[in-house]
Design an enzyme around this catalytic site. Structure first.
Site, PDB file in Angstrom:
ATOM      1  N   TYR A 203      -9.672  -6.823  12.291  1.00 17.87           N
ATOM      2  CA  TYR A 203      -9.007  -6.326  11.089  1.00 17.87           C
ATOM      3  C   TYR A 203      -8.968  -7.406   9.999  1.00 17.87           C
ATOM      4  O   TYR A 203      -8.773  -8.587  10.263  1.00 17.87           O
ATOM      5  CB  TYR A 203      -7.568  -5.886  11.407  1.00 17.87           C
ATOM      6  CG  TYR A 203      -6.828  -5.420  10.168  1.00 17.87           C
ATOM      7  CD1 TYR A 203      -6.974  -4.118   9.705  1.00 17.87           C
ATOM      8  CD2 TYR A 203      -6.015  -6.295   9.440  1.00 17.87           C
ATOM      9  CE1 TYR A 203      -6.322  -3.696   8.551  1.00 17.87           C
ATOM     10  CE2 TYR A 203      -5.365  -5.881   8.291  1.00 17.87           C
ATOM     11  CZ  TYR A 203      -5.520  -4.586   7.845  1.00 17.87           C
ATOM     12  OH  TYR A 203      -4.886  -4.168   6.701  1.00 17.87           O
TER      13      TYR A 203
ATOM     14  N   THR B  59     -39.932  26.400 -11.136  1.00 21.17           N
ATOM     15  CA  THR B  59     -40.230  25.018 -10.755  1.00 21.17           C
ATOM     16  C   THR B  59     -40.363  24.298 -12.085  1.00 21.17           C
ATOM     17  O   THR B  59     -40.830  24.889 -13.070  1.00 21.17           O
ATOM     18  CB  THR B  59     -41.539  24.880  -9.949  1.00 21.17           C
ATOM     19  OG1 THR B  59     -42.620  25.344 -10.754  1.00 21.17           O
ATOM     20  CG2 THR B  59     -41.513  25.701  -8.654  1.00 21.17           C
ATOM     21  N   HIS B  60     -39.913  23.072 -12.146  1.00 23.75           N
ATOM     22  CA  HIS B  60     -39.879  22.313 -13.409  1.00 23.75           C
ATOM     23  C   HIS B  60     -39.062  23.059 -14.476  1.00 23.75           C
ATOM     24  O   HIS B  60     -39.301  22.896 -15.668  1.00 23.75           O
ATOM     25  CB  HIS B  60     -41.280  22.041 -13.954  1.00 23.75           C
ATOM     26  CG  HIS B  60     -42.242  21.524 -12.931  1.00 23.75           C
ATOM     27  ND1 HIS B  60     -42.482  20.193 -12.733  1.00 23.75           N
ATOM     28  CD2 HIS B  60     -42.996  22.186 -12.012  1.00 23.75           C
ATOM     29  CE1 HIS B  60     -43.362  20.035 -11.750  1.00 23.75           C
ATOM     30  NE2 HIS B  60     -43.682  21.242 -11.288  1.00 23.75           N
TER      31      HIS B  60
ATOM     32  N   LYS C 146     -16.599  30.640 -28.694  1.00 17.45           N
ATOM     33  CA  LYS C 146     -17.016  29.954 -27.477  1.00 17.45           C
ATOM     34  C   LYS C 146     -16.215  30.261 -26.225  1.00 17.45           C
ATOM     35  O   LYS C 146     -15.024  30.457 -26.268  1.00 17.45           O
ATOM     36  CB  LYS C 146     -17.014  28.434 -27.711  1.00 17.45           C
ATOM     37  CG  LYS C 146     -18.011  28.077 -28.768  1.00 17.45           C
ATOM     38  CD  LYS C 146     -18.736  26.808 -28.590  1.00 17.45           C
ATOM     39  CE  LYS C 146     -19.168  26.438 -27.221  1.00 17.45           C
ATOM     40  NZ  LYS C 146     -19.736  25.099 -27.233  1.00 17.45           N
TER      41      LYS C 146
ATOM     42  N   GLN D 164      -7.303  -2.448   3.786  1.00 12.69           N
ATOM     43  CA  GLN D 164      -6.273  -1.612   3.174  1.00 12.69           C
ATOM     44  C   GLN D 164      -6.871  -0.831   1.990  1.00 12.69           C
ATOM     45  O   GLN D 164      -6.368   0.222   1.607  1.00 12.69           O
ATOM     46  CB  GLN D 164      -5.123  -2.502   2.691  1.00 12.69           C
ATOM     47  CG  GLN D 164      -3.989  -1.758   2.063  1.00 12.69           C
ATOM     48  CD  GLN D 164      -2.747  -2.644   1.939  1.00 12.69           C
ATOM     49  OE1 GLN D 164      -2.095  -2.943   2.914  1.00 12.69           O
ATOM     50  NE2 GLN D 164      -2.468  -3.080   0.728  1.00 12.69           N
TER      51      GLN D 164
ATOM     52  N   SER E 138       0.829  -1.219   0.000  1.00 11.45           N
ATOM     53  CA  SER E 138       0.000   0.000   0.000  1.00 11.45           C
ATOM     54  C   SER E 138       0.860   1.265   0.000  1.00 11.45           C
ATOM     55  O   SER E 138       0.336   2.373   0.001  1.00 11.45           O
ATOM     56  CB  SER E 138      -0.942  -0.002   1.210  1.00 11.45           C
ATOM     57  OG  SER E 138      -0.213  -0.168   2.409  1.00 11.45           O
TER      58      SER E 138
ATOM     59  N   ASN F 199     -16.424  28.284 -22.675  1.00 11.66           N
ATOM     60  CA  ASN F 199     -17.101  27.169 -22.007  1.00 11.66           C
ATOM     61  C   ASN F 199     -16.940  27.207 -20.486  1.00 11.66           C
ATOM     62  O   ASN F 199     -15.847  27.476 -19.997  1.00 11.66           O
ATOM     63  CB  ASN F 199     -16.559  25.842 -22.537  1.00 11.66           C
ATOM     64  CG  ASN F 199     -16.821  25.690 -24.027  1.00 11.66           C
ATOM     65  OD1 ASN F 199     -17.850  26.149 -24.533  1.00 11.66           O
ATOM     66  ND2 ASN F 199     -15.888  25.085 -24.727  1.00 11.66           N
TER      67      ASN F 199
ATOM     68  N   GLU G 184     -18.778  22.534 -15.068  1.00 13.48           N
ATOM     69  CA  GLU G 184     -19.030  21.245 -15.727  1.00 13.48           C
ATOM     70  C   GLU G 184     -18.206  20.132 -15.086  1.00 13.48           C
ATOM     71  O   GLU G 184     -18.698  19.038 -14.823  1.00 13.48           O
ATOM     72  CB  GLU G 184     -18.658  21.321 -17.211  1.00 13.48           C
ATOM     73  CG  GLU G 184     -19.599  22.159 -18.042  1.00 13.48           C
ATOM     74  CD  GLU G 184     -19.074  22.280 -19.471  1.00 13.48           C
ATOM     75  OE1 GLU G 184     -19.525  21.503 -20.318  1.00 13.48           O
ATOM     76  OE2 GLU G 184     -18.200  23.128 -19.725  1.00 13.48           O
TER      77      GLU G 184
ATOM     78  N   ASN H 230      -2.368  -2.670  13.108  1.00 13.38           N
ATOM     79  CA  ASN H 230      -3.821  -2.526  13.002  1.00 13.38           C
ATOM     80  C   ASN H 230      -4.345  -1.312  13.766  1.00 13.38           C
ATOM     81  O   ASN H 230      -5.184  -0.564  13.247  1.00 13.38           O
ATOM     82  CB  ASN H 230      -4.514  -3.802  13.498  1.00 13.38           C
ATOM     83  CG  ASN H 230      -4.170  -4.999  12.627  1.00 13.38           C
ATOM     84  OD1 ASN H 230      -3.582  -4.840  11.555  1.00 13.38           O
ATOM     85  ND2 ASN H 230      -4.532  -6.192  13.072  1.00 13.38           N
TER      86      ASN H 230
ATOM     87  N   LYS I 152      -8.225   3.234   1.763  1.00 15.57           N
ATOM     88  CA  LYS I 152      -7.498   4.499   1.636  1.00 15.57           C
ATOM     89  C   LYS I 152      -7.740   5.247   0.336  1.00 15.57           C
ATOM     90  O   LYS I 152      -8.012   6.455   0.350  1.00 15.57           O
ATOM     91  CB  LYS I 152      -6.005   4.266   1.850  1.00 15.57           C
ATOM     92  CG  LYS I 152      -5.707   4.088   3.321  1.00 15.57           C
ATOM     93  CD  LYS I 152      -4.372   3.488   3.591  1.00 15.57           C
ATOM     94  CE  LYS I 152      -4.442   2.701   4.874  1.00 15.57           C
ATOM     95  NZ  LYS I 152      -5.335   1.509   4.817  1.00 15.57           N
TER      96      LYS I 152
HETATM   97  N1  ARG Z   1      -1.247  -1.407   5.153  1.00 14.41           N
HETATM   98  C1  ARG Z   1      -2.191  -1.929   6.074  1.00 14.41           C
HETATM   99  C2  ARG Z   1      -3.531  -1.240   5.859  1.00 14.41           C
HETATM  100  O1  ARG Z   1      -3.527  -0.209   5.281  1.00 14.41           O
HETATM  101  C3  ARG Z   1      -1.750  -1.672   7.482  1.00 14.41           C
HETATM  102  C4  ARG Z   1      -2.278  -2.651   8.465  1.00 14.41           C
HETATM  103  C5  ARG Z   1      -1.715  -3.961   8.185  1.00 14.41           C
HETATM  104  N2  ARG Z   1      -2.024  -4.917   9.149  1.00 14.41           N
HETATM  105  C6  ARG Z   1      -1.851  -6.219   8.932  1.00 14.41           C
HETATM  106  N3  ARG Z   1      -2.174  -7.009   9.871  1.00 14.41           N
HETATM  107  N4  ARG Z   1      -1.452  -6.670   7.768  1.00 14.41           N
HETATM  108  O2  ARG Z   1      -4.574  -1.719   6.242  1.00 14.41           O
END
Ligand code: ARG
Length: 463
Positions: free
Chosen positions: A318, A156-157, A284, A323, A24, A286, A291, A111, A326
């Site tokens: 967990y 309206t509409h 033009k 992961q 990650s 724009n 948009e 975790n 994110k």
């Molecule tokens: N990169 C992991 C995440 O974003 C961190 C936590 C990892 N924990 C594990 N037990 N593999 O979730």
């Protein structure tokens, strides 16, 4: 393989592709500052609780501060083999200060560490977004204030309905963004809790002091259940839901700006700096920014659905699935921040074409309801009044006339309760200014609202 902190129980190295596939670091690197901030607070607590010595904590903290400086100076190359930001920073710490660096991870797991980092990061970003919302509200308020005499058609509409003040229309959006800010402030209460101390899932055998860490990091308190602490992402989902609503509001305003800046409406002119030209049609200009914001709304909804689906049916606690939380969260933050920032400036610089709005407001028999209300005040039931005015409008259409142009005789063909004072009620100003109750479009009601909002903002600003 030797560089992996968890390699102890393994005999085979990770498959090269699996290593990349499971890493990650490509995206969670943006959490580096929060990871270090959290680790410093954790190290301080470990020393205070005598889990490590003061000297060890001092070395760890100095090492982490150094690494922060190096990352900021662009001197750190993160390694995919080290999977994520947490292990990259820890490995570098050990490289730099030696085996004592390995004591930092005492009484902690990735975790609870990752849960902490996301909360610290999101807390900061929510504050930035709140500041951007505030600027946009300020721009809408200024447009309202500067154009108090401007009357536009209310729809309206998308059909002309009744005249309204342009200021009233701007304040409608201000209301929406004020609610958005309220939602974010409420979400902050749940974001701003410390999850660290949950360990991998069950807590830790070390005598930690979670309240002390919470206090150092400016949290309002600590989470109450270790399993929940490492597996809860509802604070992020809640944020994405609030962000989706911000985008609903921005996309509605975008749609109006696209319409209003067209030659056919010509209600506003957007500054050149928010528009682009056409490579083939020289005439033009724009409205690219509204948009694009309208279009970006889709990816924010998409992220919300991704997160909801990601978390659905995950067993406690967990799971590596998490992961995947994110990228949708980061993308939502980037998109909402960018959209709000560009909108605040665009609204501030928007030029209002008052005359065109006025002409449009007068079209479409927009004061017909005012005649009906007039007839009702003379004792006629509303349903009958509606019929009378309907016939008046049909007469106008057939004879190509506008309501204020009708003679008294013409008016009286439809109802003899109509007197000469009818002309006092069918102007745009009279129609608007008759709607005086709180929330109405009368100038005095709108001025009251502007004053109320101003006062509330000043109070907030001074708090
Ligand atoms: N990169 C992991 C995440 O974003 C961190 C936590 C990892 N924990 C594990 N037990 N593999 O979730």
């Amino acid at each position: 393989m030797a560089d992996k902190p968890w390699a102890g129980r393994f005999t085979q190295p990770t498959d090269q592709f699996v290593e990349e596939f499971t890493a990650s670091i490509g995206f969670d690197r943006r959490l580096y500052r929060y990871d270090i901030q959290g680790s410093i607070a954790h190290a301080r607590m470990l020393a205070k609780q005598r889990i490590i010595t003061e000297e060890e904590a001092r070395q760890i903290i100095a090492g982490l501060e150094n690494i922060l400086g190096d990352i900021e100076a662009g001197k750190v190359e993160f390694k995919v083999s080290l999977e994520d930001i947490h292990m990259n920073i820890e490995a570098r710490l050990i490289e730099r200060i030696g085996p004592v660096g390995g004591k930092l991870h005492t009484a902690r797991s990735r975790n609870d560490q990752v849960a902490l980092d996301i909360r610290l990061y999101l807390r900061d970003e929510v504050k930035t977004i709140l500041a951007y919302l505030d600027s946009l509200e300020g721009a809408l308020l200024a447009q309202a204030d500067q154009n108090l005499a401007v009357i536009m058609p209310g729809f309206t509409h998308l059909q002309t309905a009744q005249p309204v003040l342009f200021a009233h229309h701007m304040l409608a959006y201000r209301e929406m963004f004020a609610r958005d800010a309220e939602r974010l402030r409420d979400a902050l209460k749940r974001i701003n809790l410390l999850p660290l101390g949950a360990g991998a899932l069950a807590g830790t055998t070390f005598p930690i002091d979670r309240e002390y860490v919470a206090e150092q990091l400016g949290f309002d308190g600590v989470t109450r259940n270790s399993l929940d602490s490492v597996s809860d992402r509802d604070f992020a989902i809640e944020f994405c839901a609030a962000a989706s609503l911000i985008m609903v509001h921005l996309s509605r305003l975008s749609e109006e700006l696209v319409l209003w800046s067209s030659a056919d409406f010509a209600f506003v002119e957007l500054s050149d700096s928010f528009c682009t030209g056409s490579s083939i049609m020289p005439q033009k200009k724009n409205p690219d920014v509204p948009e694009l914001v309208r279009g970006k709304t889709g990816r924010v909804y998409g992220s919300l659905i991704s997160l909801l689906t990601l978390m659905k049916a995950l067993p406690l606690a967990y799971n590596k699935d998490m992961q995947e939380d994110k990228e949708p969260l980061f993308d939502t933050i980037d998109t909402v921040k960018g959209s709000l920032k560009v909108f605040a400036d665009m609204i501030a610089q928007m030029k209002v074409r008052a005359e065109n709005m006025r002409v449009a407001a007068a079209r479409g028999f927009s004061t017909a309801t005012d005649i009906a209300d007039y007839v009702v005040r003379k004792g006629i039931p509303f349903r009958q009044a509606h019929e009378i005015v309907g016939k008046t409008v049909r007469y106008c259409i057939e004879n190509d006339k506008d309501i204020p142009e009708l003679t008294l005789e013409e008016f009286r063909q439809f109802s003899d309760v109509i007197d000469a004072d009818i002309y006092d009620y069918v102007t745009l100003e009279a129609s608007v200014n008759a709607r005086r109750a709180t929330g109405g479009t009368a100038r005095e009601a709108v001025e009251r609202e502007i004053a109320r909002v101003r006062e509330a903002r000043e109070k907030e600003g001074s708090e």
